[in-house]
Design a protein around this motif. Structure first.
Motif, PDB file in Angstrom:
ATOM      1  N   ARG A 346      -9.918  49.340 -20.036  1.00 32.02           N
ATOM      2  CA  ARG A 346      -9.976  48.226 -19.086  1.00 32.02           C
ATOM      3  C   ARG A 346     -11.241  47.425 -19.359  1.00 32.02           C
ATOM      4  N   ILE A 421      -8.307  42.476 -24.941  1.00 31.99           N
ATOM      5  CA  ILE A 421      -7.987  42.511 -23.510  1.00 31.99           C
ATOM      6  C   ILE A 421      -8.631  41.337 -22.788  1.00 31.99           C
ATOM      7  N   ASN A 425      -6.633  38.351 -20.702  1.00 29.09           N
ATOM      8  CA  ASN A 425      -6.963  37.917 -19.344  1.00 29.09           C
ATOM      9  C   ASN A 425      -7.135  36.405 -19.281  1.00 29.09           C
TER      10      ASN A 425
END
Length: 684
Positions: A346, A421, A425
């Motif tokens: 994450r 990632i 986003n």
């Protein structure tokens, strides 16, 4: 005093741009932000850039500032404790709210309603009532009003809002209650809803007015302290703040209406992108403003950014004009982690911020961030800010290695995963302002800016299919450029509430003419002469019976000529079809009218570069190694200051300058235009 100074405060750095309006010469600087008190960095930066230019702060005629103080107060729940005064029977107005729930059907079960900005125990009712036309049905019971206000003393409120039914038509009762409130609470700010938002819909008016009170003490303290500090430096020029809609307002007025500053920070990037896009000859732009903490995205169509009649910050949505900017928690300081529960990587929204910052900054940060991942992949040089800010490569490598170990992959794979990632986003946010609004992103160029925007823009542009990818001049301080080159703005709205069968062109023209005088006079008081003003109009239109309206530009001349209503209906049907794919055979209703007055922005001329032969060899600093697409590549580092017009820069490479670093990926090439803008496209 021919100088203008634009200052934009970000989560990690505070950016500054100084313009000599007589010669067009500019100076740029970045200083570390001071989150405990943003004004410290503003003052430090002001001194530094004036020293750099060899001038005194007293030479600055206009100070233009984009700030996130109001935004952060809302996001962090640090606003003032606010009292609310309402008409008898309306005490639960904020608790009832609207039935509109964000998200899909599951949100009805799982979505917790946000806490009201003014608590029920801080809300009192007053015996009074106006009818729908503003006529007095029941006068204010002054004795009861005083007793109700006295009862709030024990709650320790720090600001007060007065919002009574139908006051948007006639503010007489709010003014009467306000006079009593000043006697009961002489030391706290009092907001009257008919002054904050003179429009129908009681809940939206109450919520917006309470939000204004919520941030008013904090903003008043920040703005007055900043103004005093600047005055103590000898700065006697105008001090203006950037509004959420991209215009400017005087610092004194901003203290009373801070709800218009909730998106002040992101608005600077959009206005700066407009300036850069005009120089590059581009009209359709998707903006990608990547800072240390977050990424802001927006859409510009035909040279005009999309405006919303709402401003959203976190769970709060108020009725105040703003540029249509979406924000995600993905920036250079976003922290990467692997939760034990899922074992999946994450990134964000937590950020290392300015202190301690990414591990590579050498300020004590140990957690892996997006910036550290760029260092590992070779996307950043050994030093930033023109060589004055050394990066700790060893610390960045050590931080990212923790992610590689947790995922059992190589350190390069871990770093690439972090960046992928973050890019996804940003991609998701860009879809919100393009695809979700009915636009094809392939019809738009993508402009990356902010400290990290040009590191990500090529990769995100590839995801979007948006070309060319634009690297503007000095992308790291483009928000400050927007602050320094935008216009004074004032708007005035009035509820109209008539179907097209209940009115005519002459009546609309009469209202618009009156509103034109109101906004022109207001801007004149801010020092903008009438011959330097541009006044435009908008109308909020819906099919009768719909819950919300669509705002459309209108022209006073059309209504004076007698065909304004017909043109308005046709424009609404076209926009409704684009937004919702259908139209209704229902009479149109004009809900409100709005007049907007704009002053003239600063003319900052773009400097033409000398013409080159297409070979960027003169700007090459050194050979380099980069990781991209899972492979190691031989690359190069270029000094942007030495590039010439027409130079074609093959990827993979990095391009360095004082305030930012740009990455060109393999199978892409960047071309320098006449004014130094780099346009990146795939190799044919």
């Amino acid at each position: 005093m021919p100088y203008r100074l634009g200052v934009d405060v970000g989560g990690t750095f505070t950016d500054l741009l100084l313009i000599d309006e007589e010669t067009g010469t500019t100076w740029r600087d970045k200083v570390p932000s001071t989150p405990h008190d943003p004004s410290v960095a503003v003052i430090n930066g002001t001194k530094a850039i004036c020293d750099q230019a060899g001038i005194s702060p007293s030479d600055v005629g206009q100070f233009l500032h984009g700030t996130t103080v109001a935004t952060n107060a809302v996001l962090e729940g640090k606003g003032a404790k606010t009292g609310l005064v309402v008409t008898e029977g309306y005490r639960q107005i904020l608790q009832v709210a609207r039935s509109l729930v964000p998200g899909g059907l599951a949100a009805w079960i799982t979505w917790p309603k946000p806490e009201p900005l003014a608590a029920l125990e801080c809300t009192v009712e007053i015996e009074e009532r106006l009818d729908a036309n503003g006529g007095v049905v029941k006068p204010v019971n002054k004795d009861q009003a005083r007793a109700a206000l006295e009862s709030l003393k024990g709650e320790g409120i720090e600001a007060l809002t007065i919002c009574t039914v139908n006051s948007y038509i006639n503010g007489v009762h709010e003014r009467e209650i306000g006079e009593i409130a000043k006697e009961v609470f002489p030391d706290i700010p009092i907001s009257l809803s008919h002054e904050v938002l003179p429009e129908m819909q009681e809940y939206e008016r109450a919520l917006t007015s309470v939000a204004n009170s919520l941030v008013r003490p904090i903003m008043a303290m920040y703005v007055s302290n900043l103004r005093n500090e600047l005055r103590s430096l000898g700065m006697e020029g105008r001090i203006n703040l950037l509004r959420s809609d991209g215009g400017l307002m005087g610092s004194e007025k901003s203290e009373g209406h801070p709800v218009n500053l909730l998106m002040s920070g992101p608005a600077g990037g959009v206005t700066g992108a407009l300036w850069s896009a005009r120089n590059a000859g581009l009209k359709n732009i998707l903006t990608l403003d990547v800072g240390g903490t977050s990424t802001d995205v927006a859409l510009i169509e035909n040279g005009e950014p999309r405006l919303r009649r709402e401003t959203s910050v976190g769970h709060l949505t108020v009725r105040a004009s703003s540029l249509d900017v979406k924000t995600v928690g993905a920036g250079g300081g976003s922290i990467a982690h692997v939760p034990e529960l899922t074992g999946a990587l994450r990134v964000g929204p937590e950020s290392a911020g300015a202190v301690p910052g990414p591990a590579a900054y050498g300020k004590g940060g140990e957690l892996p961030t997006v910036t550290d991942a760029h260092v590992v992949l070779g996307n950043l040089p050994a030093a930033l800010l023109g060589g004055s800010f050394k990066l700790d490569v060893e610390a960045a490598t050590k931080a990212v290695q923790t992610i590689a170990d947790a995922l059992s992959v190589t350190i390069q794979e871990a770093a690439q995963g972090i960046i992928d990632i973050a890019n996804e986003n940003m991609f998701g946010a860009l879809r919100l302002v393009s695809v979700q609004q009915g636009y094809d992103p392939r019809d738009f160029a993508l402009m990356g800016f902010g400290g990290a925007g040009s590191l990500h823009s090529n990769a995100v542009g590839r995801l979007m299919g948006s070309y060319p990818v634009v690297v503007p001049v000095s992308p790291g301080v483009l928000c400050a450029t927007g602050d320094a080159t935008t216009q004074m703005r004032y708007e005035h709205a009035r509820s109209f509430n008539r179907t097209v069968k209940q009115t005519d062109d002459a009546e609309v023209a009469k209202w618009l003419a009156e509103m034109r005088e109101t906004v022109a006079r207001e801007l004149e008081e801010e020092g903008v002469a009438r011959d330097q003003q541009t006044i435009t109009f908008e109308a909020g239109v819906r099919y009768a019976g719909q819950g919300f309206e669509v705002d459309l530009p209108i022209n006073l001349n059309d209504f004076e000529a007698g065909d304004g209503i017909a043109k308005l209906q046709a424009a609404f049907d076209e926009e409704h079809k684009r937004l919702f794919t259908f139209n209704l055979d229902v009479v149109h209703e004009v809900v409100n009218l709005r007049a907007i007055a704009l002053g003239q922005g600063a003319e900052m001329p773009a400097i033409k570069l000398p013409k080159g032969d297409g070979d960027p060899g003169q700007a090459k600093v050194s050979d380099h190694t980069m990781w991209a697409n899972g492979e190691k590549h031989a690359a190069a580092i270029y000094d942007r200051a030495k590039l010439e017009a027409g130079d074609k820069i093959p990827g993979p490479c990095i391009i360095t300058e004082m305030d930012s670093t740009a990455v060109i990926l393999p199978d892409h090439v960047g071309e320098v235009d006449a004014f130094g803008t780099i346009l990146i496209n795939p190799v044919a």
